[in-house]
Motif scaffolding. Structure first.
Motif, mmCIF file in Angstrom:
data_model
loop_
_atom_site.group_PDB
_atom_site.id
_atom_site.type_symbol
_atom_site.label_atom_id
_atom_site.label_comp_id
_atom_site.label_asym_id
_atom_site.label_seq_id
_atom_site.Cartn_x
_atom_site.Cartn_y
_atom_site.Cartn_z
ATOM 1 N N VAL A 237 0.842 -1.202 0.000
ATOM 2 C CA VAL A 237 0.000 0.000 0.000
ATOM 3 C C VAL A 237 0.880 1.255 0.000
ATOM 4 O O VAL A 237 0.592 2.231 -0.695
ATOM 5 N N VAL A 238 1.980 1.229 0.775
ATOM 6 C CA VAL A 238 2.895 2.376 0.777
ATOM 7 C C VAL A 238 3.461 2.582 -0.626
ATOM 8 O O VAL A 238 3.520 3.715 -1.133
ATOM 9 N N GLN A 239 3.860 1.500 -1.287
ATOM 10 C CA GLN A 239 4.398 1.639 -2.639
ATOM 11 C C GLN A 239 3.337 2.117 -3.628
ATOM 12 O O GLN A 239 3.622 2.922 -4.512
ATOM 13 N N HIS A 240 2.099 1.648 -3.454
ATOM 14 C CA HIS A 240 1.015 2.136 -4.305
ATOM 15 C C HIS A 240 0.843 3.638 -4.116
ATOM 16 O O HIS A 240 0.660 4.387 -5.089
ATOM 17 N N ARG B 273 1.224 8.019 -17.373
ATOM 18 C CA ARG B 273 2.658 8.208 -17.134
ATOM 19 C C ARG B 273 3.253 7.001 -16.391
ATOM 20 O O ARG B 273 4.232 7.118 -15.674
ATOM 21 N N THR B 274 2.648 5.825 -16.584
ATOM 22 C CA THR B 274 3.045 4.640 -15.822
ATOM 23 C C THR B 274 3.381 3.471 -16.745
ATOM 24 O O THR B 274 2.706 3.248 -17.747
ATOM 25 N N VAL B 275 4.441 2.746 -16.385
ATOM 26 C CA VAL B 275 4.777 1.465 -17.023
ATOM 27 C C VAL B 275 4.657 0.392 -15.946
ATOM 28 O O VAL B 275 5.237 0.532 -14.864
ATOM 29 N N LEU B 276 3.916 -0.673 -16.230
ATOM 30 C CA LEU B 276 3.736 -1.755 -15.250
ATOM 31 C C LEU B 276 4.451 -3.014 -15.730
ATOM 32 O O LEU B 276 4.304 -3.416 -16.889
ATOM 33 N N ILE B 277 5.226 -3.611 -14.826
ATOM 34 C CA ILE B 277 5.864 -4.900 -15.104
ATOM 35 C C ILE B 277 5.326 -5.888 -14.071
ATOM 36 O O ILE B 277 5.566 -5.738 -12.872
ATOM 37 N N ALA B 278 4.564 -6.843 -14.533
ATOM 38 C CA ALA B 278 3.872 -7.779 -13.646
ATOM 39 C C ALA B 278 4.524 -9.146 -13.744
ATOM 40 O O ALA B 278 4.437 -9.802 -14.786
ATOM 41 N N ASN B 279 5.187 -9.547 -12.682
ATOM 42 C CA ASN B 279 5.770 -10.887 -12.651
ATOM 43 C C ASN B 279 5.378 -11.512 -11.318
ATOM 44 O O ASN B 279 6.101 -11.407 -10.332
ATOM 45 N N ASN C 233 -3.253 -11.191 -6.841
ATOM 46 C CA ASN C 233 -4.375 -10.291 -6.558
ATOM 47 C C ASN C 233 -3.882 -8.873 -6.277
ATOM 48 O O ASN C 233 -4.591 -7.892 -6.541
ATOM 49 N N GLU C 234 -2.651 -8.725 -5.750
ATOM 50 C CA GLU C 234 -2.114 -7.385 -5.520
ATOM 51 C C GLU C 234 -1.818 -6.686 -6.847
ATOM 52 O O GLU C 234 -2.095 -5.491 -7.007
ATOM 53 N N MET C 235 -1.249 -7.423 -7.798
ATOM 54 C CA MET C 235 -1.000 -6.833 -9.116
ATOM 55 C C MET C 235 -2.324 -6.521 -9.814
ATOM 56 O O MET C 235 -2.443 -5.520 -10.518
ATOM 57 N N THR C 236 -3.337 -7.379 -9.579
ATOM 58 C CA THR C 236 -4.653 -7.105 -10.162
ATOM 59 C C THR C 236 -5.204 -5.793 -9.635
ATOM 60 O O THR C 236 -5.777 -4.995 -10.394
ATOM 61 N N ASP C 237 -5.016 -5.550 -8.322
ATOM 62 C CA ASP C 237 -5.466 -4.272 -7.748
ATOM 63 C C ASP C 237 -4.806 -3.098 -8.459
ATOM 64 O O ASP C 237 -5.455 -2.093 -8.764
ATOM 65 N N VAL C 238 -3.497 -3.218 -8.711
ATOM 66 C CA VAL C 238 -2.766 -2.145 -9.398
ATOM 67 C C VAL C 238 -3.330 -1.949 -10.807
ATOM 68 O O VAL C 238 -3.618 -0.827 -11.236
ATOM 69 N N LEU C 239 -3.497 -3.067 -11.524
ATOM 70 C CA LEU C 239 -3.956 -2.989 -12.911
ATOM 71 C C LEU C 239 -5.364 -2.426 -13.014
ATOM 72 O O LEU C 239 -5.704 -1.728 -13.973
ATOM 73 N N MET C 240 -6.204 -2.718 -12.006
ATOM 74 C CA MET C 240 -7.575 -2.220 -12.028
ATOM 75 C C MET C 240 -7.666 -0.775 -11.547
ATOM 76 O O MET C 240 -8.470 0.011 -12.036
ATOM 77 N N GLU C 241 -6.814 -0.432 -10.567
ATOM 78 C CA GLU C 241 -6.948 0.858 -9.888
ATOM 79 C C GLU C 241 -6.269 2.002 -10.643
ATOM 80 O O GLU C 241 -6.827 3.097 -10.762
ATOM 81 N N PHE C 242 -5.060 1.765 -11.152
ATOM 82 C CA PHE C 242 -4.293 2.858 -11.753
ATOM 83 C C PHE C 242 -5.024 3.547 -12.915
ATOM 84 O O PHE C 242 -4.997 4.772 -13.009
ATOM 85 N N PRO C 243 -5.674 2.799 -13.827
ATOM 86 C CA PRO C 243 -6.365 3.504 -14.922
ATOM 87 C C PRO C 243 -7.498 4.410 -14.429
ATOM 88 O O PRO C 243 -7.833 5.389 -15.088
ATOM 89 N N ARG C 244 -8.084 4.086 -13.259
ATOM 90 C CA ARG C 244 -9.200 4.889 -12.744
ATOM 91 C C ARG C 244 -8.727 6.095 -11.948
ATOM 92 O O ARG C 244 -9.498 7.020 -11.709
ATOM 93 N N LEU C 245 -7.470 6.077 -11.509
ATOM 94 C CA LEU C 245 -6.976 7.172 -10.667
ATOM 95 C C LEU C 245 -6.688 8.409 -11.503
ATOM 96 O O LEU C 245 -6.144 8.315 -12.597
ATOM 97 N N TYR D 240 6.480 0.573 -12.252
ATOM 98 C CA TYR D 240 6.093 -0.270 -11.107
ATOM 99 C C TYR D 240 6.384 -1.723 -11.456
ATOM 100 O O TYR D 240 5.828 -2.277 -12.399
ATOM 101 N N VAL D 241 7.289 -2.333 -10.692
ATOM 102 C CA VAL D 241 7.689 -3.728 -10.932
ATOM 103 C C VAL D 241 7.093 -4.598 -9.834
ATOM 104 O O VAL D 241 7.495 -4.513 -8.673
ATOM 105 N N GLY D 242 6.107 -5.403 -10.192
ATOM 106 C CA GLY D 242 5.551 -6.386 -9.246
ATOM 107 C C GLY D 242 6.362 -7.654 -9.369
ATOM 108 O O GLY D 242 6.141 -8.471 -10.264
ATOM 109 N N CYS D 243 7.319 -7.821 -8.474
ATOM 110 C CA CYS D 243 8.324 -8.882 -8.609
ATOM 111 C C CYS D 243 8.033 -10.006 -7.618
ATOM 112 O O CYS D 243 8.444 -9.939 -6.465
ATOM 113 N N GLY D 244 7.298 -11.015 -8.069
ATOM 114 C CA GLY D 244 7.044 -12.170 -7.217
ATOM 115 C C GLY D 244 5.968 -11.956 -6.171
ATOM 116 O O GLY D 244 5.818 -12.765 -5.266
#
Length: 589
Positions: free
Chosen positions: A244-247, A292-298, A268-280, A260-264
């Motif tokens: 949450v702090v990183q978000h 202005r965001t690049v997402l790397i989901a691993n 569901n946390e990466m899903t929150d990012v993917l769903m939330e960022f476009p709406r913010l 934003y690198v979701g590394c391991g």
């Protein structure tokens, strides 16, 4: 890529690690394609003609005797228009494009371009025929999103004279500029650069960070600020709020570009990012934050080897935008999962284990990543200033920061935001422990705040830290012998510290107003708490009863100030201040 040629033969398969013979023509970190399924792999060790290959895809069904194809190229990132708003995996495969082709699962060996080859971009040249160029010079721009102007640069290893350059509406693979080098060769440039992810991009000069990266998070900006181009770590146990702090930092940090690198981490946390960022809505531009965001989901269920590559992919993309003159923030969540991938691959390579099974080179690999951050002057005829600020979450087992990943990270970073399980259990978020945390940028940044926010900013910060530390000492006494052992001055000290904790340091990430606080608002909230504390101490000396002071109606209004919108805050602050003075005057009657 160059034409493949069959050469190596698999001799051993151990999960994501494959050993192949007949590999004397490859180099360490070359990309290879494993078996006729064309799984993507990377050579990580060579012994005579034997190569150890880490495979970035599931190796089930692969066996000895199958071929390994060479590319004779290192693992590289494709850099160009199309990165912003992109969602990639650890080796920069576009997950949204793969989803359109194959649905919810990533097929083995799928071969798709890293950047969209069909989209039309409008290239506007900023140079003309006859201009001399070197690596890093900007030859034109492309409007990638409403808020990011993508600057097309000459690759670092190319220099010469422009012999052709045209305005163009076309694909990123189309030639936009032709450069004649010293030998008279014509080099055709399109909108794409390729860069090996494990090699840092060049710069002219590294500058000592001296400007803050404002985050809007009160505990960070006021007590433990981070500099633009700085490096920070967020260690904490499970459930303490690292993600949450990183978000929050990704949403509100004062940076032009977010990687934003979701590394391991959990899917569901990466899903929150993917769903939330476009709406913010980005507070600086009024547009979507994804602009202005690049997402790397691993995520943790993806192949472990790709997790190891993901932070290198992320930092390479960050350096690319830095070279344009942008200020970039990269969030790595979490470096502990990345270190676990290192440990697993090291074990399969049968290397001598270090502390707790991690490889002996853990510290140097972490340093390689964090040292690629910084505030720099770029290469080129007209150097620009750009910055990469790196913030890594660390997930020590049981919250024990004496474990190797935390200790190796602390030796490198300049800012330590230590999260506390006890604060998290008490529902105090962000759960940054103000006793354990520190920022080595604080002195230089407080000078900046004194000049640009309020002249006594640093004095107020020192008072805050002193009060919180004195509270910790007084709480020990209270636990031992009870509150009655304290005089009224010390009790007021505890009250003021509690106000700082609850009305200032506690911040609701999900409240549309409290989620972000400007520096001016941060200063004024602290200021009114200290003003109340000083007047309360004066009232005690005039024999006003302690109970009347701590039950003043204005205390509730002070606590609600953080929920007042920025545009209304100045007036609300003055109203509360006036009522506080009136109530203190009545106490003295």
């Amino acid at each position: 890529m160059k034409k493949e040629r069959k050469h190596g033969i698999i001799t051993k398969v151990s999960g994501p690690l494959i050993v192949a013979k007949g590999m004397q023509d490859v180099q360490v970190y070359d990309v290879v394609h494993v078996s006729d399924k064309h799984l993507i792999g990377e050579v990580i060790e060579l012994r005579d003609d034997l190569a150890s290959i880490q495979v970035y895809e599931e190796t089930a069904g692969i066996g000895p005797g199958e071929p390994v194809y060479f590319t004779n190229l290192p693992l590289s990132a494709e850099l160009g228009p199309g990165l912003i708003e992109g969602i990639f995996d650890g080796i920069q495969r576009p997950l949204d494009h793969i989803y359109e082709i194959a649905g919810n699962t990533i097929p083995l060996g799928i071969d798709v371009p890293k950047l969209n080859r069909e989209k039309i971009w409008h290239f506007i040249p900023s140079m003309k025929v006859g201009d001399k160029v070197v690596g890093g010079d900007i030859i034109g721009t492309v409007e990638e999103t409403k808020v990011v102007n993508h600057k097309i640069m000459v690759p670092p290893n190319i220099s010469g004279e422009i012999v052709k350059i045209n305005e163009l509406k076309g694909k990123i693979t189309e030639t936009v500029c032709e450069v004649k080098d010293k030998s008279g060769n014509i080099i055709k440039l399109n909108m794409i650069q390729y860069w090996p992810v494990r090699k840092r991009r060049p710069y002219a000069e590294k500058i000592a960070p001296n400007q803050p990266m404002v985050t809007g998070q009160r505990v960070i900006d006021t007590l433990f600020p981070i500099a633009m181009g700085g490096i920070a770590a967020i260690p904490g146990p499970f459930g303490s709020g690292k993600t949450v702090v990183q978000h929050q930092l990704a949403k509100w940090a004062d940076a032009d570009i977010i990687v934003y690198v979701g590394c391991g981490e959990r899917g569901n946390e990466m899903t929150d990012v993917l769903m939330e960022f476009p709406r913010l809505v980005d507070p600086k531009t009024g547009e979507s934050l994804m602009n202005r965001t690049v997402l790397i989901a691993n995520t943790s269920n993806m192949p472990v080897a790709a997790r190891e590559a993901s932070i290198y992919t992320g930092i390479t993309i960050a350096e690319y935008f830095r070279d344009m003159g942008y200020k970039v923030a990269i969030m790595a969540d979490s470096t502990s999962r990345w270190a676990e991938a290192l440990r697993e691959m090291s074990g399969r390579l049968e290397e001598m284990p270090g502390e707790e099974g991690y490889p002996a080179y853990l510290s140097s690999r972490l340093a390689e990543f964090y040292e690629r951050a910084g505030y720099v002057k770029t290469i080129g005829n007209k150097p620009r200033e750009g910055a990469v600020t790196a913030i890594g979450a660390v997930s020590p087992p049981g919250g024990d920061t004496s474990e190797p990943v935390s200790q190796a990270t602390l030796r490198i970073v300049k800012v330590f935001w230590g999260l506390s399980a006890s604060l998290a259990y008490a529902r105090h978020f962000p759960a940054i422990d103000w006793i354990r945390s520190y920022s080595l940028y604080q002195d230089v940044l407080n000078d900046h705040f004194d000049k640009h926010v309020k002249s006594d900013w640093s004095y107020q910060v020192r008072r805050t830290m002193n009060l919180l530390q004195e509270e910790a000492s007084l709480q020990e006494i209270v636990r031992l012998v009870g509150m009655d052992s304290l005089d009224y001055n010390d009790r007021l000290k505890l009250n003021a510290a509690a106000m700082i904790r609850e009305d200032f340091l506690h911040q609701n990430a999900f409240d549309k107003v409290d989620t972000y606080t400007s520096l001016d608002k941060q200063y004024l909230i602290l200021n009114i708490i200290f003003e109340w504390y000083e007047k309360a101490l004066q009232a005690i000396t005039k024999y006003v009863r302690y109970e009347r002071i701590v039950n003043m109606p204005v205390l509730e209004e002070i606590g609600r100030l953080k929920y007042v919108q920025e545009v209304e805050f100045e007036a609300a602050y003055q109203d509360v201040r006036n009522r506080m003075n009136e109530q203190f005057d009545k106490l003295g009657e």
